[in-house]
Scaffold this active site. Structure first.
Site, short mmCIF file in Angstrom:
data_model
loop_
_atom_site.label_atom_id
_atom_site.label_comp_id
_atom_site.label_asym_id
_atom_site.label_seq_id
_atom_site.Cartn_x
_atom_site.Cartn_y
_atom_site.Cartn_z
N CYS A 12 2.08 13.10 -120.38
CA CYS A 12 1.05 12.57 -120.04
C CYS A 12 0.35 13.38 -121.29
O CYS A 12 1.23 13.28 -121.86
CB CYS A 12 -0.20 13.78 -119.49
SG CYS A 12 -0.04 15.66 -119.72
N GLU A 124 -4.05 28.44 -119.92
CA GLU A 124 -4.97 28.01 -120.17
C GLU A 124 -5.90 28.42 -119.20
O GLU A 124 -7.65 27.95 -120.25
CB GLU A 124 -4.78 26.15 -119.67
CG GLU A 124 -6.08 25.08 -119.23
CD GLU A 124 -5.86 24.08 -118.09
OE1 GLU A 124 -4.63 23.48 -118.24
OE2 GLU A 124 -6.90 23.80 -117.33
N SER A 216 6.55 25.37 -114.99
CA SER A 216 5.18 24.26 -115.25
C SER A 216 4.50 24.33 -113.87
O SER A 216 5.32 24.22 -112.71
CB SER A 216 6.02 22.87 -115.12
OG SER A 216 4.86 22.16 -114.89
FE1 F3S Z 1 -2.01 16.64 -119.97
FE2 F3S Z 1 -4.41 17.28 -120.83
FE3 F3S Z 1 -4.16 16.36 -118.34
S1 F3S Z 1 -2.06 18.31 -121.74
S2 F3S Z 1 -2.51 17.54 -117.83
S3 F3S Z 1 -3.92 15.28 -120.05
S4 F3S Z 1 -5.78 18.60 -119.85
#
Ligand code: F3S
Length: 292
Positions: A12, A124, A216
């Site tokens: 991502c 997180e 993950s």
């Molecule tokens: Fe990636 Fe940020 Fe979303 S790390 S999964 S783009 S919150």
């Protein structure tokens, strides 16, 4: 066998950005550490270690060189420690996570009881809780919502990688209580897109391969979506783990990957599945003794 890759799979924006920040610092100063493993993918971590990227779990006088805060983010105490010890922090907190941290802090300052839908053990979430002065309540499902703990003004937010259905379930449970509720859906679009793409793919295939670190959280959720759809689902970290028996008599196989899975691993998995398909075709076409 046809191998179909989900429309959204793999790295991502936030993870790609964090890796780029580490690589840029490595190229610049030749020395960099990350505060905790950068992402939940053992193969990427091993590759970074080979390049000389260290992992630290504390910041003090002995911390040498710049330290990267990973995309999951951290609580305010870590920034304070770094300032105290003169550690050069490179902040790779994903901007989406930073938004959740800010919302958690602002709601707390405005007198709301913050409820985080997510996994209390995930870094997180631990970082977000810290931004509320450890006052937030973390729930993994709607069943954990009880009126004795949650009262008054309540603000619901989510771990960025939460399943949309879980968030809605927690929201519905909160709406049963006599509380003043604000709902801020902080699930990140990258997660939602990967989950939707996996959901679309499961209806077209007979077996699913989910690629990504076993540690993950978002990869495991993709696997859960495939299992919930009733498909044989295999979670692998690398191509070597693929077993040809999984694809016997399969016409269409699907592949998806978590947000911390690099494209080179996805390509290796797809490549190996294509080889398995070719090997099976060859086996099926070997003439029998009578036919020969
Ligand atoms: Fe990636 Fe940020 Fe979303 S790390 S999964 S783009 S919150």
């Amino acid at each position: 066998m046809q191998v179909l890759l989900a429309a959204h799979a793999g790295f991502c924006f936030g993870v790609r950005r964090a890796i780029q920040q580490v690589e840029a610092e490595l190229a610049h100063s030749g020395k960099v550490a990350t505060y905790g493993p950068l992402i939940h993918n053992p193969q990427v971590i091993a590759r970074l270690a080979d390049q000389g990227v260290a992992i630290v779990d504390h910041l003090d006088m002995s911390t040498l060189g710049p330290v990267v805060i990973r995309s999951h983010g951290v609580g305010p105490a870590i920034y304070e420690q770094a300032a105290q010890h003169g550690v050069n922090l490179i902040d790779a907190t994903c901007p989406f996570v930073a938004n959740v941290q800010k919302a958690a802090r602002d709601f707390t300052e405005q007198g709301y009881q913050v409820v985080i839908a997510g996994d209390a053990d995930h870094p997180e979430v631990q970082g977000i809780v810290a931004w509320t002065g450890n006052r937030a309540i973390v729930v993994a499902s709607g069943k954990e919502i009880t009126g004795d703990k949650i009262q008054g003004k309540v603000a619901l937010i989510a771990q960025t990688t939460l399943k949309e259905a879980t968030f809605r379930e927690v929201e519905a449970a909160l709406r049963q209580l006599d509380v003043e509720l604000i709902v801020k859906n902080t699930i990140c679009s990258a997660t939602a897109k990967r989950q939707e793409a996996a959901q679309q793919l499961v209806s077209q295939v007979e077996v699913m391969v989910v690629v990504g670190g076993r540690n993950s959280s978002n990869t495991r959720k993709l696997a859960q979506i495939c299992v919930a759809a009733g498909l044989p689902t295999y979670h692998v970290e690398q191509a070597e783990e693929l077993d040809p028996r999984w694809f016997k008599n399969v016409n269409q196989a699907g592949v998806t990957a978590g947000a911390s899975t690099p494209h080179w691993i996805i390509e290796e998995v797809v490549q190996r599945m294509t080889e398995i398909q070719q090997e099976q075709e060859l086996e099926n076409n070997v003439p029998t003794e009578e036919a020969a």
